[in-house]
Write a protein that holds these residues in place. Structure first.
Motif, PDB file in Angstrom:
ATOM      1  N   VAL A  40     -12.367   5.064-154.728  1.00 15.56           N
ATOM      2  CA  VAL A  40     -13.872   4.693-154.283  1.00 15.56           C
ATOM      3  C   VAL A  40     -14.349   4.638-152.794  1.00 15.56           C
ATOM      4  CG1 VAL A  40     -15.251   2.801-154.492  1.00 15.56           C
ATOM      5  CG2 VAL A  40     -13.386   2.767-156.130  1.00 15.56           C
ATOM      6  N   HIS A  41     -15.356   5.435-152.771  1.00 12.05           N
ATOM      7  CA  HIS A  41     -15.956   5.719-151.411  1.00 12.05           C
ATOM      8  C   HIS A  41     -17.429   4.682-151.202  1.00 12.05           C
ATOM      9  CE1 HIS A  41     -13.476   9.671-150.688  1.00 12.05           C
ATOM     10  NE2 HIS A  41     -14.133   9.773-152.250  1.00 12.05           N
ATOM     11  N   PRO A  42     -17.637   4.191-149.870  1.00 12.77           N
ATOM     12  CA  PRO A  42     -18.795   3.737-149.621  1.00 12.77           C
ATOM     13  C   PRO A  42     -19.975   4.359-149.878  1.00 12.77           C
ATOM     14  CG  PRO A  42     -17.126   3.412-147.987  1.00 12.77           C
ATOM     15  CD  PRO A  42     -16.558   4.680-149.097  1.00 12.77           C
ATOM     16  N   PRO A  43     -21.057   3.916-149.654  1.00 10.73           N
ATOM     17  CA  PRO A  43     -22.378   4.592-149.738  1.00 10.73           C
ATOM     18  C   PRO A  43     -22.292   5.707-148.437  1.00 10.73           C
ATOM     19  CG  PRO A  43     -22.916   2.455-150.161  1.00 10.73           C
ATOM     20  CD  PRO A  43     -21.401   2.310-149.798  1.00 10.73           C
ATOM     21  N   ASP A  44     -23.015   6.621-148.873  1.00 11.72           N
ATOM     22  CA  ASP A  44     -23.014   7.837-147.872  1.00 11.72           C
ATOM     23  C   ASP A  44     -23.911   7.367-146.684  1.00 11.72           C
ATOM     24  OD1 ASP A  44     -21.847   9.362-149.708  1.00 11.72           O
ATOM     25  OD2 ASP A  44     -23.727  10.308-150.442  1.00 11.72           O
ATOM     26  N   HIS A  45     -24.815   6.505-146.635  1.00 14.03           N
ATOM     27  CA  HIS A  45     -25.499   5.952-145.543  1.00 14.03           C
ATOM     28  C   HIS A  45     -25.348   4.494-145.301  1.00 14.03           C
ATOM     29  CE1 HIS A  45     -27.104   9.695-147.089  1.00 14.03           C
ATOM     30  NE2 HIS A  45     -27.417  10.181-145.729  1.00 14.03           N
TER      31      HIS A  45
END
Length: 890
Positions: A169-174
């Motif tokens: 799981v990756h955080p939001p891009d921004h």
């Protein structure tokens, strides 16, 4: 939810499926930072192989976020306590790698001959790479917080039934700079995620931006064809009355059938409800996913669903199933309500007006942010919070656009308690460019195009509409908070998505749009958002359909102690403007001041004293707000929504109950002012009014109005008259300014209003405390000690139905002897006798009670039975002139 075991198969040759065919993968997960994992997702997801590295792995919270997992493993302090949140590194400064995590789960499941197994993620924030048994499920990362994802995993399951799921799981891009602006620098809105996590004027930033598998992970088994997203529409023509014999209503049913096989499948689509059945023969092409109509069902004597305060929110059970010659392949059991919501423009108020089942409904709503800012949701918490809104005598909850589409369990609670829902989509005027804002990185035009991926937004909108559209509580869609979505998204939503997927509900372009409310008659728009003199709400117009108006909301002392360190329990120094002085922790928790309204009750001695006096202001403030709007029903207003009625963290503003589900006086002031049949006092001109929210005229009402001397408790009767009040109306009856002046109560007095029926049964009572000529409550500060007695009776345990567990109920009777002082403003709580710790949540049918000499009042106290088994309980009570007391529960 699907209940496979409940469907009775009556045709010969039909084979029922096994009992548990849908379940959650909600335990046994492990997590580790991606930086500590050196193997690929394909390797990590191989069953029986080494998993996450032991030195970095920890038990994971799923559903949950990275931060909830770290908190559960004591890697970070509680961010809602004191200023702990500042000790947790924020993702903007650490970079996304610090909150990029692997989540791994071993589970047992096998594919059966002729069956299909499906894996569903109900929500991941923000993007994810998903691996099962050494295979990647998507060629590229999936993105979008508000998007369900489902996979047919039948061919990927291990033959021995031992499987491993690995999700990166990756955080939001921004993630946005948490610079103190609304949504920080605004760039969080470039992604399809919630905006408040970068900070707002009511919350501090969430350090990981709620990265994680935040909603349920489900395994579902079908016998071939999968049935999903059934759609039930109810049509209730004409003007209906609760409790009356009803003309027929129509139920229309659609369902979507997914055929994952390479062959044509023939079968029967079936719907059952109220002892009736609809069937339709269908042919499903191979590798298809299509919606089919079953037509209409007529319900001859429908039990209608009504909003809170107008009738019972009746619910039906509907079972939709698909059946082939081999048996039931899939079915879906859901609750639905028969009701019709319409909207008409009110030319007098110049605002939209809501109708339910043909009847006008004056909207009394609360603004809802989210149940928990760190996404720790539960069915029980949803049920309790919505129940509190029911208890406030509200009939609507607005889901604010800077958060999310609420979960189905929330809507189930709203269905149960009769709460209409006004659902915003995921945009806000702050982040999406309504105003020039020096805190924002990008200019207005750039922000107007947020989020970056419009195609993803439209896909998510369609998915979320399908997810919640069957709930009778869902009444209105809204494009966004104080702003529309970008033009192409709004156009597609209005012209394509909603007509195709719903088509029954009003869409407001945005939460204070001209299509909802025209501010052309001298109103002041939305708000205000801070403390006001009580008469303000009677004298000053706002938007005629006001989506946000609010005020203060400090909890009592027991609440403050839970999240403010002892050294910071310093009462604010109240004044006006810059004269307000507040401790740093209070400031961090977004405290807004009471001006000088607390000090009008006398000098503040300490925090406990401040909190008690603040409750007096809280009660008065929200009662006046509700009454001022109700008095102008259909004249100035068609509806009002309080900003806010709850907080998803330990904030010090705008809440009727705290984060721990402990009530304060705001709730009971609002409950009083919003009663369906209500007698009320206008503090700006000393007039007496009655409001009737019902659909029928109420006749033979006795109005008794008296003024009570605070020192002696003696009544001075002003008026006792018979009268009536028309349906769905508010009416002025008489003024008593001259009488109050004649009594010349220079230090203040009480005004007691009572409304009774012809049988002298008390229908409503309202007690106001008026200040003296100097604007202060000097008479209250001279009240002698109360002589109140307390009696506790235990009632039988009962099962309330719906989602709640079994409950127990107490009757707490407060008796004030003859010739004793007024027992003023008494707070009741349920506690553990050994520790004094409060039982939360506890529900009171009234609280902060004033008892006149020679009278008694009984409070009904209800609490979950299972949480206190074997413990000695007690009633805690204290009041303005009553010392703290503990009374054991028998």
């Amino acid at each position: 939810m699907k209940y496979w075991w409940s469907l009775l198969i009556t045709c010969s040759g039909f084979l029922p499926l096994a009992a548990q065919q849908r379940y959650e993968l909600n335990s046994g997960w492990t997590a580790a930072p991606a930086s500590a994992v050196t193997i690929s997702g394909e390797t990590l997801s191989l069953p029986g192989k080494p998993g996450l590295p032991g030195e970095a792995a920890m038990p994971a919270v799923v559903p949950g976020t990275v931060l909830t997992t770290l908190l559960d493993n004591k890697k970070v302090p509680d961010p809602f306590y004191g200023m702990n949140n500042k000790q947790i590194p924020d993702i903007y400064f650490t970079g996304p790698a610090a909150y990029t995590y692997w989540f791994v789960k071993d589970f047992k499941e096998k594919a059966e001959p002729g069956g299909e197994v499906w894996l569903q993620f109900r929500g991941i924030n923000y993007s994810a790479e998903i691996f099962l048994n050494g295979k990647r499920l998507d060629p590229s990362p999936i993105k979008g917080m508000f998007l369900r994802k489902i996979y047919n995993i039948s061919q990927l399951l291990a033959k021995d039934g031992k499987n491993r799921l690995a999700v990166l799981v990756h955080p939001p891009d921004h993630v946005g700079n948490p610079n103190g602006g609304q949504g920080g620098d605004g760039r969080i809105a470039r992604d399809l995620t919630h905006q408040y996590v970068a900070g707002w004027d009511w919350i501090q930033p969430i350090p990981d931006r709620n990265t994680g598998i935040w909603d349920k992970v489900l395994i579902e088994k079908t016998r071939g064809v999968r049935l999903h997203d059934p759609h039930i529409v109810t049509i209730v023509p004409g003007k209906r009355y609760p409790g009356n014999p009803q003309a027929p209503a129509t139920v229309r049913i659609h369902a979507t059938l997914q055929n994952p096989t390479s062959r044509v499948i023939n079968g029967t689509l079936k719907f059952e409800a109220d002892g009736k059945t609809l069937t339709k023969s269908v042919t499903i092409p191979p590798n298809s996913d299509r919606e089919y109509s079953l037509g209409e069902m007529t319900i001859a004597q429908p039990r209608l669903w009504w909003p809170n305060g107008y009738g019972s929110p009746e619910l039906y059970t509907g079972i939709t199933s698909f059946i082939t010659s081999s048996g039931v392949t899939d079915n879906d059991t859901l609750k639905f309500g028969i009701r019709q919501v319409d909207n008409q423009w009110n030319a007098h108020t110049r605002s939209m007006q809501a109708y339910v089942n043909g009847q006008p409904v004056f909207i009394k709503g609360g603004n809802w942010i989210i149940s928990d800012a760190m996404l720790r949701f539960s069915r029980e918490r949803y049920d309790a919070e919505v129940r509190f809104h029911r208890d406030m005598n509200l009939n609507l909850i607005r889901i604010w656009g800077g958060a999310l589409t609420e979960r189905p369990e929330f809507y189930e609670a709203c269905d149960k308690y009769g709460m209409l829902v006004f659902q915003d989509f995921w945009f806000s005027g702050d982040c999406n460019g309504r105003w020039i804002d020096p805190m924002k990185t990008d200019d207005q035009w750039m922000r107007r195009s947020y989020p970056d991926n419009h195609k993803l937004v439209l896909e998510a909108m369609g998915d979320q509409i399908r997810m919640i559209r069957n709930h009778p509580s869902l009444a209105f869609w809204c494009g966004g908070n104080e702003i529309t979505p970008p033009a192409d998204i709004l156009s597609a939503l209005k012209d394509s998505l909603l007509p195709a997927l719903d088509g029954t509900r009003q869409l407001f372009d945005y939460s204070n749009s001209d299509s909802m409310s025209l501010n052309t008659l001298g109103g002041n728009g939305d708000g205000p958002y801070g403390i006001q003199e009580n008469g303000y709400f009677w004298q000053h117009r706002t938007f005629p359909y006001n989506s946000e108006i609010g005020s203060v909301g400090v909890g009592d002392y027991a609440s403050l102690k839970k999240f403010i360190p002892a050294e910071n329990l310093v009462p604010p120094v109240e004044g006006r403007g810059k004269d307000n002085q507040v401790d740093s922790v209070w400031h961090y928790h977004k405290y807004i001041g009471y001006n000088d309204q607390v000090s009008r009750y006398g000098p503040v001695k300490d925090v406990r004293d401040f909190a008690m006096k603040a409750q007096l202001v809280n009660y008065d403030q929200y009662r006046a707000l509700a009454e001022g709007f109700t008095a102008r029903m259909w004249d100035w207003y068609t509806g009002v929504m309080i900003w806010k009625t709850q907080n998803p963290w330990t904030a010090l503003r705008g809440q009727m109950y705290d984060y721990y589900l402990d009530v304060n006086a705001c709730l009971y002031g609002l409950r009083s002012g919003s009663r369906p049949l209500h007698i009320m006092f206008n503090p700006s001109d000393s007039t007496v009014w009655i409001a009737n929210n019902g659909f029928s005229t109420v006749r033979d009402l006795m109005l008794r109005v008296s003024v009570v001397d605070i020192a002696t408790g003696k009544d001075s009767l002003y008026s006792m008259v018979f009268n009536e009040i028309g349906a769905s109306s508010a009416k002025y009856y008489f003024g008593m300014d001259g009488f109050l002046q004649k009594l010349n109560k220079t230090e203040g007095c009480l005004v007691k209003l009572q409304l009774s029926d012809a049988g002298q049964h008390l229908l409503d009572e309202n007690i106001y405390w008026l200040p003296g000529r100097n604007g202060k409550y000097d008479a209250l500060s001279r009240l002698p000690p109360s002589k109140l007695t307390v009696k506790v009776d235990r009632l039988a345990e009962h099962q309330p139905g719906g989602n709640a567990t079994s409950e127990e109920t107490l009757n707490v009777t407060l008796t004030n002897p003859e010739n004793a002082p007024v027992a003023f403003f008494n707070r009741v709580a349920l506690v553990r006798k050994s520790t004094g710790q409060r039982i939360l949540p506890t529900f009171f049918d009234d609280n902060y009670i004033t008892v006149m000499p020679g009278t008694s009042k009984t409070i009904r106290v209800t609490y979950p039975a299972g949480s206190v088994k074997g413990e000695q309980l007690a009633i805690e009570i204290y009041g303005w002139n009553l010392e703290h007391r503990i009374v054991p529960v028998p």
